[in-house]
Each structure stands twice: as structure tokens, then as C-alpha cells.
Scaffold this active site. Sequence first.
Site, PDB file in Angstrom:
ATOM      1  N   ASP A 107       0.870  -1.181   0.000  1.00 29.00           N
ATOM      2  CA  ASP A 107       0.000   0.000   0.000  1.00 29.00           C
ATOM      3  C   ASP A 107       0.905   1.229   0.000  1.00 29.00           C
ATOM      4  O   ASP A 107       2.124   1.108   0.169  1.00 29.00           O
ATOM      5  CB  ASP A 107      -0.884  -0.002   1.272  1.00 29.00           C
ATOM      6  N   SER A 108       0.296   2.393  -0.119  1.00 26.09           N
ATOM      7  CA  SER A 108       1.087   3.626  -0.051  1.00 26.09           C
ATOM      8  C   SER A 108       1.528   3.920   1.386  1.00 26.09           C
ATOM      9  O   SER A 108       2.416   4.734   1.594  1.00 26.09           O
ATOM     10  CB  SER A 108       0.260   4.800  -0.573  1.00 26.09           C
ATOM     11  N   GLY A 123      -2.992   9.002  -4.006  1.00 26.95           N
ATOM     12  CA  GLY A 123      -4.281   9.431  -4.556  1.00 26.95           C
ATOM     13  C   GLY A 123      -4.243  10.712  -5.354  1.00 26.95           C
ATOM     14  O   GLY A 123      -5.126  10.967  -6.167  1.00 26.95           O
ATOM     15  N   CYS A 154      -4.304  -1.521  -1.919  1.00 27.87           N
ATOM     16  CA  CYS A 154      -4.458  -0.073  -2.103  1.00 27.87           C
ATOM     17  C   CYS A 154      -5.413   0.110  -3.282  1.00 27.87           C
ATOM     18  O   CYS A 154      -5.153  -0.406  -4.375  1.00 27.87           O
ATOM     19  CB  CYS A 154      -3.093   0.540  -2.425  1.00 27.87           C
ATOM     20  N   ASN A 155      -6.518   0.796  -3.033  1.00 29.39           N
ATOM     21  CA  ASN A 155      -7.490   1.005  -4.119  1.00 29.39           C
ATOM     22  C   ASN A 155      -6.901   1.837  -5.239  1.00 29.39           C
ATOM     23  O   ASN A 155      -7.179   1.595  -6.417  1.00 29.39           O
ATOM     24  CB  ASN A 155      -8.724   1.718  -3.572  1.00 29.39           C
ATOM     25  N   THR A 156      -6.076   2.826  -4.869  1.00 32.57           N
ATOM     26  CA  THR A 156      -5.512   3.724  -5.875  1.00 32.57           C
ATOM     27  C   THR A 156      -4.582   2.955  -6.807  1.00 32.57           C
ATOM     28  O   THR A 156      -4.680   3.048  -8.030  1.00 32.57           O
ATOM     29  CB  THR A 156      -4.750   4.869  -5.168  1.00 32.57           C
ATOM     30  N   GLU A 176      -2.991   8.972   8.399  1.00 33.49           N
ATOM     31  CA  GLU A 176      -1.539   8.792   8.570  1.00 33.49           C
ATOM     32  C   GLU A 176      -1.030   9.619   9.754  1.00 33.49           C
ATOM     33  O   GLU A 176      -0.069   9.240  10.408  1.00 33.49           O
ATOM     34  CB  GLU A 176      -0.775   9.167   7.291  1.00 33.49           C
ATOM     35  N   CYS A 194     -10.916   3.012  -0.104  1.00 37.71           N
ATOM     36  CA  CYS A 194      -9.512   3.331   0.175  1.00 37.71           C
ATOM     37  C   CYS A 194      -9.191   2.553   1.440  1.00 37.71           C
ATOM     38  O   CYS A 194      -9.980   2.573   2.405  1.00 37.71           O
ATOM     39  CB  CYS A 194      -9.351   4.834   0.403  1.00 37.71           C
ATOM     40  N   HIS A 204      -7.282   3.050   3.745  1.00 39.10           N
ATOM     41  CA  HIS A 204      -7.105   3.848   4.968  1.00 39.10           C
ATOM     42  C   HIS A 204      -8.440   4.085   5.687  1.00 39.10           C
ATOM     43  O   HIS A 204      -8.460   4.312   6.894  1.00 39.10           O
ATOM     44  CB  HIS A 204      -6.502   5.218   4.636  1.00 39.10           C
TER      45      HIS A 204
HETATM   46  N1  DGL Z   1      -4.726   3.248   0.901  1.00 41.10           N
HETATM   47  C1  DGL Z   1      -4.697   3.839  -0.410  1.00 41.10           C
HETATM   48  C2  DGL Z   1      -5.970   3.481  -1.165  1.00 41.10           C
HETATM   49  O1  DGL Z   1      -6.563   2.469  -0.837  1.00 41.10           O
HETATM   50  C3  DGL Z   1      -4.327   5.221  -0.323  1.00 41.10           C
HETATM   51  C4  DGL Z   1      -4.066   6.207  -0.752  1.00 41.10           C
HETATM   52  C5  DGL Z   1      -3.119   7.303  -0.954  1.00 41.10           C
HETATM   53  O2  DGL Z   1      -1.930   7.098  -0.736  1.00 41.10           O
HETATM   54  O3  DGL Z   1      -3.620   8.336  -1.383  1.00 41.10           O
HETATM   55  O4  DGL Z   1      -6.378   4.134  -2.086  1.00 41.10           O
END
Ligand code: DGL
Length: 297
Positions: free
Chosen positions: A35-36, A68, A98-100, A177, A209, A211
Site C-alpha cells: 500500500d502507499s 491518490g 491499495c485502491n488507488t 496517517e 480506500c 485507509h
Molecule cells: N490506501 C490507499 C488506497 O486504498 C491510499 C491512498 C493514498 O496514498 O492516497 O487508495
Amino acid sequence: MGREFDEQDPVKLYVPHRNPAGEVRSPLAPVGVFDSGIGGLTVVREIMRQMPQERLVYFGDTARLPYGSKSRSTIIRYSRQIVRFLHTKGVKAIVIACNTASSCALQTIARESSIPVIGVIYAGAVTAVKASRSGRIGIIGTQATVSSGIYPNVIRNISPEILVFQKACPLFVPLVEAGLLHDSVTDEIASRYLQELKGKYIDTLVLGCTHYPLIRSTIQRIMGDEVTLVNPAYETALELRQILEREKLLNPGTESAQDGDKYQFYVSDLAESFRDFASSILPAEAKNAQTIEIEEY
Ligand code: DGL
């Protein structure tokens, strides 16, 4: 050989496209998850619950988040680097938690991969369709996920008559975060973001997302109990299990791995705060979390 993209059955996309001769993965190898930042830990937590025998290698790109607000090409470049890093750990499958990154890079990564790769979007979409009675579904996510249109596309593919309403919530990731999970600032921002969706009379809202499950109680309070919140983590872990079984890669759980090497955590910055947070939400300690130079991969 693996399969090509199948719009009708996206779950089947994420099997190896090519399998170089001689490359044999052991069921005892770890699953790579990335993930990010810390959001992917909501998926790790679910994998640990459903498959306690699996070894995991997690990477959180804490130096370069948020994803994102970045372009698709940057997210693909970052994802490729992370996949190369995970391969150095001998992973047998990869979960893009991570969805993004799932929205922007999953198809590219899956096509290039010699091992199974899954994302979180399909799981979330299917669960939302099953949960909705009114056929009015809301999606919240990062700007990149919302702009990609992937959730409405996948949902309409499953059930064309469903109405989908999206809202980007770019400040949620920095708030999470920063650890402001229960804070009046988060309440205020969430109220503003969610106001628009409240007017759409949705009965189901996808936390698009990884998060967002960490501020689930705030989102639920604002949306009201009549709205079902969907966290794709549970179904993503189920999908991972199905794929590992099908590929004969499920860990039989016969070896006794020491906790220290069963779960490995890596980040691109701030390993200490990651360690504390991960240990607070996971059923296992993240004592060994360490920083690596992801740009070298
Ligand atoms: N957890 C990421 C997601 O599911 C995060 C996003 C990000 O870094 O903007 O999209």
C-alpha cells in the site's frame, strides 16, 4: 499460461500471465502485500485472521504517499518498483492492498507478473452489490480512484441497473496517517465530504480506500445506521485464499515459523511510527519493521 483480461469475470484476471520456465513457487513462500502507507494493514489484519498459517511481507510506501493525488503513470512506476522489491523476498503472490494502485496499476502489474496478483476493487464492488437493497451505492476514495471510474464500471458490469455515486475524500489519508482517527478535525472534514452523498439516499457505501476503515466509526456516525459500510478487506482475503487454493499455493501450515520471520514489514520512511501503529492494530507485533530505499528497485 494465464488468462487474459476477462471483463465478465474480473476475479479471474489476476492469475499469472506468463510463467517463466523453471520458476517454481513453494506454498511455504510468503504473500507480498503493499500500500502507499498504513492503510494496507487493514487488509493484512484480515489475511492474518483468515489465513493465520500464511507468511507475509508488507511494504508501505510512507515516503511517497499519498498516491491518490498522483498521476496514473507515477503510480504504475511506484507499483513496479514495489513488485520488484517483493520479488527479492521470494513472494508467491501479491495483494495490492491499495485502491488507488489497484485502479491504476493492477492490469499492468498482473500482465507482467509470473505470480498471481490481486487488488481490492472487485471484492469491494461485489460485496456492495450483494449488500444493496435499494440499488443506490456510494463510493468514497482518493481522487485517482474516483477519476479512474473503476468502481462504477465494475459495479455496472455486475448489475447494470445500479446507480453509483462517487465522492473523492483527499484529506482522509493524511488525517489517518497523522493518527487523527478520533478527532474533531476528522469529524468536521468527514461531515463536509459526506454531506453530498447523504443527499443521494444511498443504502450502501464502499470504503474505497484501505485507509478509511480506520475512521469507520466516524463515517458510520455521519452516514447513519441505515447505510451499510463495505470494507473490501474481508472479501479480498477470501479471494486471495481462493486463488492460492486454485494455484496449489496455500500454505498447509505444517511448518513452525518463528513469529519474527513469519511477518516482515518494510516502509520507505518512518519505520518507527509505522511499527507502533502496526502493532496497535494487528494481532502480531511489527517489531522488525525497517526502512528500505525503494527507488533502488
Ligand atoms: N490506501 C490507499 C488506497 O486504498 C491510499 C491512498 C493514498 O496514498 O492516497 O487508495
